[in-house]
Design a protein around this motif. Structure first.
Motif, PDB file in Angstrom:
ATOM      1  N   ALA A   1       8.516  41.113  69.203  1.00  0.00           N
ATOM      2  CA  ALA A   1       9.841  41.445  68.677  1.00  0.00           C
ATOM      3  C   ALA A   1       9.999  42.950  68.471  1.00  0.00           C
ATOM      4  N   TYR A   2       8.897  43.631  68.176  1.00  0.00           N
ATOM      5  CA  TYR A   2       8.935  45.095  68.056  1.00  0.00           C
ATOM      6  C   TYR A   2       9.421  45.707  69.368  1.00  0.00           C
ATOM      7  N   SER A   3       8.895  45.229  70.468  1.00  0.00           N
ATOM      8  CA  SER A   3       9.263  45.759  71.775  1.00  0.00           C
ATOM      9  C   SER A   3      10.694  45.407  72.145  1.00  0.00           C
ATOM     10  N   PHE A   4      11.169  44.232  71.701  1.00  0.00           N
ATOM     11  CA  PHE A   4      12.567  43.890  71.950  1.00  0.00           C
ATOM     12  C   PHE A   4      13.478  44.861  71.213  1.00  0.00           C
ATOM     13  N   GLY A   5      13.103  45.221  69.987  1.00  0.00           N
ATOM     14  CA  GLY A   5      13.870  46.224  69.260  1.00  0.00           C
ATOM     15  C   GLY A   5      13.871  47.561  69.981  1.00  0.00           C
ATOM     16  N   GLN A   6      12.722  47.935  70.554  1.00  0.00           N
ATOM     17  CA  GLN A   6      12.635  49.165  71.339  1.00  0.00           C
ATOM     18  C   GLN A   6      13.549  49.082  72.563  1.00  0.00           C
ATOM     19  N   PHE A   7      13.540  47.950  73.229  1.00  0.00           N
ATOM     20  CA  PHE A   7      14.391  47.752  74.408  1.00  0.00           C
ATOM     21  C   PHE A   7      15.861  47.933  74.055  1.00  0.00           C
ATOM     22  N   PHE A   8      16.252  47.383  72.933  1.00  0.00           N
ATOM     23  CA  PHE A   8      17.655  47.452  72.516  1.00  0.00           C
ATOM     24  C   PHE A   8      18.062  48.862  72.105  1.00  0.00           C
ATOM     25  N   ALA A   9      17.195  49.557  71.372  1.00  0.00           N
ATOM     26  CA  ALA A   9      17.601  50.815  70.732  1.00  0.00           C
ATOM     27  C   ALA A   9      17.285  52.071  71.530  1.00  0.00           C
ATOM     28  N   ASN A  10      16.335  52.020  72.461  1.00  0.00           N
ATOM     29  CA  ASN A  10      15.923  53.233  73.165  1.00  0.00           C
ATOM     30  C   ASN A  10      17.076  53.981  73.828  1.00  0.00           C
ATOM     31  N   PRO A  11      17.902  53.317  74.656  1.00  0.00           N
ATOM     32  CA  PRO A  11      18.985  54.071  75.295  1.00  0.00           C
ATOM     33  C   PRO A  11      20.041  54.544  74.305  1.00  0.00           C
ATOM     34  N   ILE A  12      20.209  53.796  73.196  1.00  0.00           N
ATOM     35  CA  ILE A  12      21.200  54.203  72.191  1.00  0.00           C
ATOM     36  C   ILE A  12      20.773  55.492  71.515  1.00  0.00           C
ATOM     37  N   TRP A  13      19.535  55.525  71.013  1.00  0.00           N
ATOM     38  CA  TRP A  13      19.043  56.751  70.367  1.00  0.00           C
ATOM     39  C   TRP A  13      19.014  57.911  71.356  1.00  0.00           C
TER      40      TRP A  13
END
Length: 398
Positions: A42-54
Motif C-alpha cells: 500500500a505504501y507503493s500504491f500511495g507513491q504511484f498516486f502521489a509522485n506525478p502530483i508532487w
C-alpha cells in the motif's frame, strides 16, 4: 545541497525504522502472508498516486513548498501507524506514508536544477546515498525497538521514532534555498502543452524512449518488490530470524546501497555510461537471487544480499539519470514524477504477488519469480541500449 541531503537522510531513517517488524506485526494482527505483503505494498500504491502530483506541483510552485507540505504529512502518517490496532488502520497509515513520502522526485528535480548535465548521475547517486545512509541507521534501531522475536513484534516505538525524525526533517527543510527561480516556475505554469493528472501521464507516455524506460523500470521494481518485501518472512522460514536480525540485515543492505549510489555510480557512469550500468546492475541482482536460493546458511546468504543490494542500486540510479535526460527544464519534475509513479506501481504489484507465491507455492518461489523477471529486464535493457545508441548517432548526423 548539504541541507537537502541531510533532510533526505532523515527521511530514509524514518522509513527504515518501521521495516523490520512490519510483516511480523501485521501477522500478529491476524494477517496472512498475502494480506501482510499487500499492506506493505500500500505504501507503493500511495507513491504511484502521489509522485506525478508532487512532481508537477513542484514545477509550478517551487521545490521547497512541496517538500515542506509532504514532510508535514509524514509526521501525521507515522503517528497514525504508531497507534494502529487493526489491519484497516495499519493499511491506511501505510498508504498515507506512501502518499506523503512521494517527494523523492521533487528532491531529484532539486538536484538536477543545481547540477550540470555531465554530473547528473553523480547527483542522483548522492540522493540515493543520503537515503541509504538513513536506511543504514534506521533498520538497526528499528529492530532494537520492535521486539525480540516475531511473536512480540511491535510498531509503536519504531513509528513514534519515525514521526520524530520526520519532525526534524520538516524543521531542516525550512532552511533550504529554493532551486527553481520564479521565472522558470511561471514558465512551467504557462506551458499549455504540459497538463496534469492522467493527461500528463499520457503525454509523457507518447515519447517512445521514455515509455521504454518506464516499462523497464516498472519491471525492475516489480522484481525487487518480490524479494525485499518477503525477505522477513523468508528469512524467518529459512533461518528462524526475528525483527532484530532483519534490522541488522537491512542495515548491511543499506550500507552496500549507500556506497554504490554515493560513490561507485558517480565513478562508473562517466566511464561506462548509464545504459551499460543498467545491464550490469540487473545481472548482479539476478545472480544474487539465484545464489540465495541455494545457500544453506545465513552467512552465505549475505554474500547474495551484497549482489542484490549493489546491483539494484546501480540499476535504479542509472535508470533515473537516463529518464532525467529525456526531460526539458520546465517539465523535469513532471517526467521524473511520472517515471517514479510508474515504477512504484511495480513495487505495489510485487509484494502481493510475492506473498501469494510464498503462501501458496513454496518459500523459495518469490526468489525464483524475481530472478525470471530480472532475466526479462536484462534483454529489454539491452534492446534499449541499442535504441539509445542509434538515436544518438542519428542526432549527430543531422
Amino acid at each position: 545541497m548539504p541541507i537537502l541531503l541531510f533532510t533526505i537522510m532523515l527521511s530514509g531513517m524514518g522509513f527504515g525504522l518501521v521495516l523490520p517488524a512490519f510483516l511480523f506485526f501485521a501477522g500478529n494482527l491476524g494477517a496472512s502472508p498475502l494480506i501482510a505483503t499487500t499492506i506493505v505494498g500500500a505504501y507503493s500504491f500511495g507513491q504511484f498516486f502521489a509522485n506525478p502530483i508532487w512532481g508537477r506541483m513542484s514545477d509550478r510552485y517551487g521545490r521547497k513548498p512541496i517538500l515542506i507540505m509532504s514532510t508535514a504529512g509524514m509526521v501525521l502518517a507515522y503517528l497514525l501507524m504508531a497507534f494502529s490496532e487493526n489491519l484497516w488502520v495499519l493499511g491506511g497509515a501505510r498508504m498515507l506514508t506512501g502518499i506523503m513520502g512521494a517527494n523523492v522526485p521533487v528532491a531529484m528535480a532539486y538536484i538536477t536544477d543545481i547540477t550540470p548535465l555531465e554530473k547528473r548521475a553523480q547527483g542522483m547517486g548522492l540522493v540515493g546515498g543520503a537515503i541509504s545512509i538513513g536506511f543504514i541507521i534506521g533498520p538497526a534501531f528499528g529492530g532494537l525497538l520492535s521486539g525480540a522475536d516475531a511473536a512480540s513484534a511491535t510498531l509503536m516505538w519504531p513509528a513514534l521514532g519515525a514521526a520524530a525524525l520526520s519532525g526534524f526533517t520538516l524543521i531542516a527543510t525550512f532552511f533550504l534555498k529554493e532551486s527553481l527561480p520564479a521565472e522558470k516556475r511561471s514558465e512551467a505554469d504557462t506551458v499549455d502543452a504540459v497538463p496534469t493528472g492522467l493527461t500528463a501521464i499520457r503525454m509523457v507516455l507518447r515519447r517512445p524512449t521514455v515509455t521504454r524506460l518506464i516499462i523497464i523500470g516498472l519491471l525492475i521494481y516489480f522484481a525487487m518488490g518480490f524479494f525485499e518485501t518477503i525477505m522477513p518472512l523468508w528469512s524467518e522460514a529459512r533461518f528462524d530470524w526475528g525483527p532484530q536480525h532483519i534490522g541488522w540485515c537491512f542495515t548491511y543492505l543499506g550500507f552496500v546501497v549507500a556506497i554504490t549510489q554515493g560513490y561507485l555510480v558517480g565513478k562508473l557512469a562517466p566511464r561506462f555510461g548509464e545504459s551499460k550500468l543498467v545491464l550490469y546492475g540487473i545481472a548482479c541482482y539476478f545472480f544474487g537471487l539465484l545464489w540465495m536460493t541455494q545457500v544453506p546458511d545465513w552467512q552465505l546468504m549475505m554474500f547474495g544480499i551484497t549482489f542484490t543490494a549493489g546491483g539494484g542500486a546501480i540499476a535504479v540510479t542509472s535508470m533515473t539519470s537516463l529518464v532525467s535526460r529525456q526531460a526539458g527544464e520546465h517539465e523535469r519534475g513532471l517526467v521524473l514524477g511520472v517515471y517514479n509513479s510508474s515504477v512504484w506501481m511495480g513495487r505495489f504489484l510485487g509484494p502481493p504477488a510475492s506473498g501469494f507465491l510464498f503462501q501458496s507455492i513454496a518459500v523459495q518461489a518469490p526468489l525464483y519469480g524475481a530472478a525470471f523477471i530480472m532475466f526479462v529486464c536484462f534483454w529489454a535493457a539491452l534492446a534499449l541500449r541499442s535504441h539509445l545508441k542509434r538515436t544518438a548517432e542519428e542526432t549527430r548526423t543531422v
